[in-house]
Scaffold this motif. Sequence first.
Motif, short mmCIF file in Angstrom:
data_model
loop_
_atom_site.label_atom_id
_atom_site.label_comp_id
_atom_site.label_asym_id
_atom_site.label_seq_id
_atom_site.Cartn_x
_atom_site.Cartn_y
_atom_site.Cartn_z
N ASN A 40 12.53 39.05 126.43
CA ASN A 40 13.66 39.66 127.25
C ASN A 40 13.32 41.14 127.47
O ASN A 40 13.51 41.68 126.41
CB ASN A 40 15.04 39.18 127.20
N LEU A 41 13.59 41.77 128.49
CA LEU A 41 13.68 43.32 128.50
C LEU A 41 14.72 44.03 127.61
O LEU A 41 14.49 44.89 127.08
CB LEU A 41 13.58 43.49 130.00
N GLY A 42 15.75 43.41 127.74
CA GLY A 42 16.91 43.79 126.79
C GLY A 42 16.71 44.01 125.21
O GLY A 42 17.07 44.90 124.60
N LEU A 43 16.28 42.73 125.12
CA LEU A 43 15.84 42.50 123.61
C LEU A 43 14.84 43.46 123.17
O LEU A 43 14.94 44.01 122.06
CB LEU A 43 15.43 40.94 123.35
N ILE A 44 13.82 43.67 124.23
CA ILE A 44 13.01 44.70 123.74
C ILE A 44 13.36 46.18 123.52
O ILE A 44 13.06 46.87 122.64
CB ILE A 44 11.85 44.60 124.64
N PHE A 45 14.46 46.44 124.38
CA PHE A 45 14.90 47.82 124.62
C PHE A 45 15.67 47.83 122.97
O PHE A 45 15.63 49.01 122.46
CB PHE A 45 15.98 47.93 125.46
N TRP A 46 16.63 47.03 122.80
CA TRP A 46 17.49 47.02 121.68
C TRP A 46 16.66 47.07 120.33
O TRP A 46 16.98 47.74 119.33
CB TRP A 46 18.37 45.80 121.43
N GLN A 47 15.50 46.40 120.31
CA GLN A 47 14.49 46.43 119.15
C GLN A 47 13.85 47.71 119.16
O GLN A 47 13.68 48.23 117.90
CB GLN A 47 13.46 45.46 119.11
N LEU A 48 13.40 48.52 120.01
CA LEU A 48 12.89 49.60 120.12
C LEU A 48 13.93 50.63 119.59
O LEU A 48 13.76 51.60 118.92
CB LEU A 48 12.47 50.00 121.56
N VAL A 49 15.28 50.61 120.12
CA VAL A 49 16.11 51.36 119.51
C VAL A 49 16.25 51.19 118.31
O VAL A 49 16.60 52.31 117.35
CB VAL A 49 17.84 51.06 120.40
N VAL A 50 16.57 50.00 117.64
CA VAL A 50 16.79 49.79 116.16
C VAL A 50 15.60 50.28 115.65
O VAL A 50 15.62 50.87 114.35
CB VAL A 50 17.15 48.25 115.87
N PHE A 51 14.50 50.08 116.00
CA PHE A 51 13.42 50.66 115.38
C PHE A 51 13.20 52.07 115.13
O PHE A 51 12.79 52.61 114.09
CB PHE A 51 11.90 49.96 116.02
N LEU A 52 13.37 52.92 116.25
CA LEU A 52 13.50 54.12 116.22
C LEU A 52 14.54 54.84 115.35
O LEU A 52 14.18 55.79 114.45
CB LEU A 52 13.73 54.75 117.59
N LEU A 53 15.65 53.95 115.17
CA LEU A 53 16.98 54.38 114.37
C LEU A 53 16.46 54.12 112.94
O LEU A 53 16.56 55.24 112.16
CB LEU A 53 18.21 53.65 114.73
N VAL A 54 15.66 53.22 112.56
CA VAL A 54 15.10 52.91 111.30
C VAL A 54 14.37 53.98 111.03
O VAL A 54 13.90 54.38 109.77
CB VAL A 54 14.91 51.44 110.97
N LEU A 55 13.36 54.22 112.03
CA LEU A 55 12.29 55.20 111.43
C LEU A 55 13.15 56.38 111.34
O LEU A 55 12.29 57.14 110.43
CB LEU A 55 11.43 55.21 112.77
N PHE A 56 13.77 56.84 112.10
CA PHE A 56 14.50 58.17 111.91
C PHE A 56 14.98 58.44 110.43
O PHE A 56 14.95 59.10 109.79
CB PHE A 56 15.59 58.48 113.09
N LEU A 57 16.05 57.43 110.13
CA LEU A 57 16.49 57.38 108.77
C LEU A 57 15.52 57.25 107.65
O LEU A 57 15.69 58.06 106.90
CB LEU A 57 17.59 55.95 108.83
N LEU A 58 14.42 56.37 107.91
CA LEU A 58 13.31 56.50 106.92
C LEU A 58 12.66 57.86 106.82
O LEU A 58 12.38 58.36 105.72
CB LEU A 58 12.33 55.56 107.09
N ALA A 59 12.31 58.39 108.13
CA ALA A 59 11.82 59.73 107.98
C ALA A 59 12.75 60.89 107.38
O ALA A 59 12.42 61.71 106.84
CB ALA A 59 11.33 60.20 109.47
N LYS A 60 14.16 60.75 107.75
CA LYS A 60 15.02 61.81 107.15
C LYS A 60 15.33 61.52 105.90
O LYS A 60 15.52 62.43 104.79
CB LYS A 60 16.34 61.58 108.23
N PHE A 61 15.52 60.39 105.21
CA PHE A 61 15.88 60.16 103.81
C PHE A 61 14.66 59.53 102.88
O PHE A 61 14.97 59.75 101.64
CB PHE A 61 17.19 59.45 103.95
N ALA A 62 13.93 58.85 103.41
CA ALA A 62 13.11 57.80 102.35
C ALA A 62 11.75 58.54 102.20
O ALA A 62 11.16 58.45 101.27
CB ALA A 62 13.14 56.53 102.62
N TRP A 63 11.18 58.90 103.36
CA TRP A 63 9.69 59.48 103.26
C TRP A 63 9.57 60.60 102.55
O TRP A 63 8.54 60.35 101.61
CB TRP A 63 9.06 59.72 104.93
N LYS A 64 10.10 61.51 102.51
CA LYS A 64 10.14 62.57 101.39
C LYS A 64 9.95 62.26 99.91
O LYS A 64 9.15 62.68 99.31
CB LYS A 64 11.11 63.85 101.97
N PRO A 65 11.01 61.44 99.61
CA PRO A 65 10.95 60.95 98.15
C PRO A 65 9.61 59.79 97.88
O PRO A 65 9.16 60.18 96.98
CB PRO A 65 12.27 60.00 97.70
#
Length: 164
Positions: free
Chosen positions: A7-32
């Motif tokens: 479903n298109l809504g499911l893809i949108f929310w999965q993309l938002v969660v993915f980008l949010l997790v990607l942002f959090l990982l880039a901000k806090f986890a990737w450097k360490p």
Amino acid sequence: MDLITPNLGLIFWQLVVFLLVLFLLAKFAWKPILTSLREREDSIESALRMADQAKLEMQQLKAGNEKLLTEARQERDKIMQEAGQMANQLIEQAKNKATEEGSRMIMQAREAIQNEKNSALAEVKNTAAKLSIDIAERILRRELTDPTAQQQLVNSYLQEVKLN
């Protein structure tokens, strides 16, 4: 088929969660994580360098040990050779000393035998002289008891003295 097509809504929310997790990982986890990966990579490279260096040192130590072992063998051979020469010298000296001592003892024995021989000859001469004197004395006593025999003996001695 609804299950297979998203479903298109499911893809949108999965993309938002993915980008949010990607942002959090880039901000806090990737450097360490990257820092720890770099540190791990550096420690592995350092360990490899140290292993290579240890390998080189082991080769140098092995070469040094071989050299020391060769020198020790040469020194042992030299000492054994010197000990053999010293043993031969001692044996030769002992032989020479024994020969000299034997010669000296033989000379002493010869001198002792010669001295004993001379002593025995002198004793035989003395004994013979005593016997001769005793015999001469007995003969003279017998002849000197008669006065005419005494006169004849003196005359014969005088004649012998004149002749000599």
